[in-house]
Write an enzyme that holds these catalytic residues in place. Structure first.
Site, mmCIF file in Angstrom:
data_model
loop_
_atom_site.group_PDB
_atom_site.id
_atom_site.type_symbol
_atom_site.label_atom_id
_atom_site.label_comp_id
_atom_site.label_asym_id
_atom_site.label_seq_id
_atom_site.Cartn_x
_atom_site.Cartn_y
_atom_site.Cartn_z
ATOM 1 C CB THR A 14 -0.996 0.025 1.242
ATOM 2 O OG1 THR A 14 -1.560 -1.196 1.391
ATOM 3 C CG2 THR A 14 -1.830 0.985 1.142
ATOM 4 C CB VAL A 15 3.329 2.499 2.334
ATOM 5 C CG1 VAL A 15 4.154 3.957 2.583
ATOM 6 C CG2 VAL A 15 2.318 2.407 3.511
ATOM 7 C CE LYS A 100 4.567 0.467 12.270
ATOM 8 N NZ LYS A 100 3.348 0.862 11.424
ATOM 9 N N GLY A 129 2.319 8.652 10.637
ATOM 10 C CA GLY A 129 2.087 8.706 9.338
ATOM 11 C C GLY A 129 2.630 10.025 8.852
ATOM 12 C CE LYS A 200 2.921 3.818 14.600
ATOM 13 N NZ LYS A 200 1.501 3.672 14.135
HETATM 14 N N1 HSE Z 1 -1.037 0.079 11.566
HETATM 15 C C1 HSE Z 1 -0.468 1.534 11.802
HETATM 16 C C2 HSE Z 1 -1.611 2.552 12.416
HETATM 17 C C3 HSE Z 1 -0.173 2.294 10.376
HETATM 18 O O1 HSE Z 1 -2.634 1.949 12.204
HETATM 19 O O2 HSE Z 1 -1.276 3.633 12.898
HETATM 20 C C4 HSE Z 1 0.785 3.432 10.701
HETATM 21 O O3 HSE Z 1 1.874 3.177 11.357
#
Ligand code: HSE
Length: 426
Positions: A14-15, A100, A129, A200
């Site tokens: 996706t990214v 991460k 994000g 994170k």
């Molecule tokens: N799975 C992560 C979220 C995507 O839902 O924030 C972004 O790091």
């Protein structure tokens, strides 16, 4: 100075697709900002892709390609992502990653290697994000002693909690929708159990306090055990559930945790909905600074990766990338941590007890004997001699005192189920 810069993309999910899309659409903007023409030269993925002319099957072929300047790792998970990053550095490449999990677990290995090889690793998309919180914390707030980091750091869980609260959607439906929208990790366990938030928080804390803070140093609780009854009751009280990652510098050490918490509906975090993230950073000089934006989703995450590529391109093209590192940390810093029991908070407690005279005085007596002060009390039903819920909110109390009191209360014959305990954030 080179006028062309080649990127090798490893991982075309996706990214990855979003990165290619943005680099093509905003090519002239990227050129204006970096002074070079940025081109995706190769894309590696497990399976053949729609861009056959760029497809390379083996990631080592991309890493070893002498014409490629920057490796963008977007595989996710630990392996082969970690190998891609370390091999890229060993082969003299600079790296951009959104990973991460790998960063939090292999921080020391990755940044020691980057330093030894005089190369750089950029990772803006790993936290929040599109929100430029890595750059904001690392550069914008560099002159502050960081006192506190608190945030909604996971889009999937925030989406689930928002849908459950605002649209009475079930947990399972909300999770399925988050997966469909591309917010969730390949294995959403890491989102809902709080580990994604912990990764994170570990990254932000490592930057803030200049030493590698490990996920194991963080106490983690996810949203998967939340009871809909508590979502309903607390919403009637004007509270909203949020999965919060918190790092606070106290005199005794860092207090690090991830937990679903209640926030008053007036609180800034209460108005962060769906896949949005928000991070509040408090510094000694700057006081509170808030970062807010889309924390998950294809284009927001890809936009952060592209901003890294553009920034890094400037240094790569003039030959200075890695001469100075973007992540500075000390290996031997003696960081102390607060134990779980020493952490303080206001609490929401839901007792399941028989409905008969004297029950409340037993509960409040035990809480009082541990110095826990009651802020409010509520019973929503009358069910004589049968089970009811009693809700108590407390003033600020030590976690150790709350837990010892609850252990005692849960052993009483009047108690019919394990007491629910939730932090209330101020
Ligand atoms: N799975 C992560 C979220 C995507 O839902 O924030 C972004 O790091």
């Amino acid at each position: 100075m080179n006028s062309d810069l080649n990127v090798g993309l490893i991982g075309y999910g996706t990214v990855g697709k979003g990165v290619v899309k943005i680099l093509e659409k905003n090519k002239s903007i990227a050129f204006r900002k970096s002074g070079v023409s940025i081109k995706v030269k190769s894309i590696c993925d497990l399976n053949p892709i729609d861009r056959a002319e760029l497809y390379v099957k083996n990631y080592m072929d991309v890493i070893k390609d002498p014409s490629i300047d920057i490796i963008v790792e977007l595989i996710g998970g630990y392996e082969p992502a970690r190998t891609v990053i370390t091999e890229a550095l060993k082969n003299g490449k600079n790296v951009v990653t959104a990973n991460k999990a790998v960063l939090a677990k292999y921080w020391d290995e990755i940044f020691s290697l980057a330093q030894a090889k005089k190369r750089m690793v950029y990772f803006e998309a790993s936290v929040g994000g599109v929100i430029p919180v890595i750059q904001g914390l690392n550069e914008g707030l560099a002159g502050n002693e960081i006192k506190k980091i608190k945030g909604i750091l996971n889009g999937t869980t925030n989406f689930i909690l928002s849908k459950m609260t605002n649209e009475s959607m079930s947990y399972a439906d909300a999770l399925a929708n988050a997966q469909k929208a591309g917010f969730a990790e390949a294995n959403p366990t890491s989102d809902v159990k709080g580990f994604d938030t912990a990764n994170k928080l570990a990254i932000l804390s490592s930057i803030a306090w200049g030493s590698w803070i490990k996920v194991n140093d963080i106490r983690v609780k996810g949203i998967d055990q939340l009871d809909v009854e508590d979502v309903k009751i607390t919403s009637d009280f004007g509270y909203v559930f949020k999965l919060i990652g918190s790092a606070i510098k106290t005199d005794k050490g860092l207090d690090l945790w991830v937990e679903p918490c209640l926030v008053d509906h007036h609180h800034f975090f209460a108005n962060v909905h769906n896949e949005y993230n928000a991070i509040m950073i408090t510094g000694d000089a700057c006081d509170d600074v808030v970062f807010y934006g889309k924390g998950a989703g294809q284009l927001p995450a890809a936009a952060a990766v592209v901003s890294d590529i553009i920034d890094l391109s400037k240094y790569v093209s003039n030959g200075t990338a890695g001469l100075v590192q973007n992540v500075i940390y000390s290996k031997n810093k003696n960081i102390k941590f607060l134990s779980h029991g020493e952490s303080k908070s206001d609490y929401y407690l839901r007792f399941t007890v028989v409905d008969k005279p004297g029950v409340l005085s037993k509960i409040s007596g035990i809480l009082g004997s541990y110095g826990v002060s009651i802020a409010s009390l509520y019973q929503n039903d009358r069910n004589q001699d049968k089970k009811v819920s009693i809700i108590i909110t407390t003033h600020r109390a030590l976690s150790e005192h709350i837990e010892t009191a609850l252990k005692e209360i849960d052993k009483l014959s009047i108690t019919k189920a394990k007491t629910v305990k939730i932090r209330i954030e101020d």
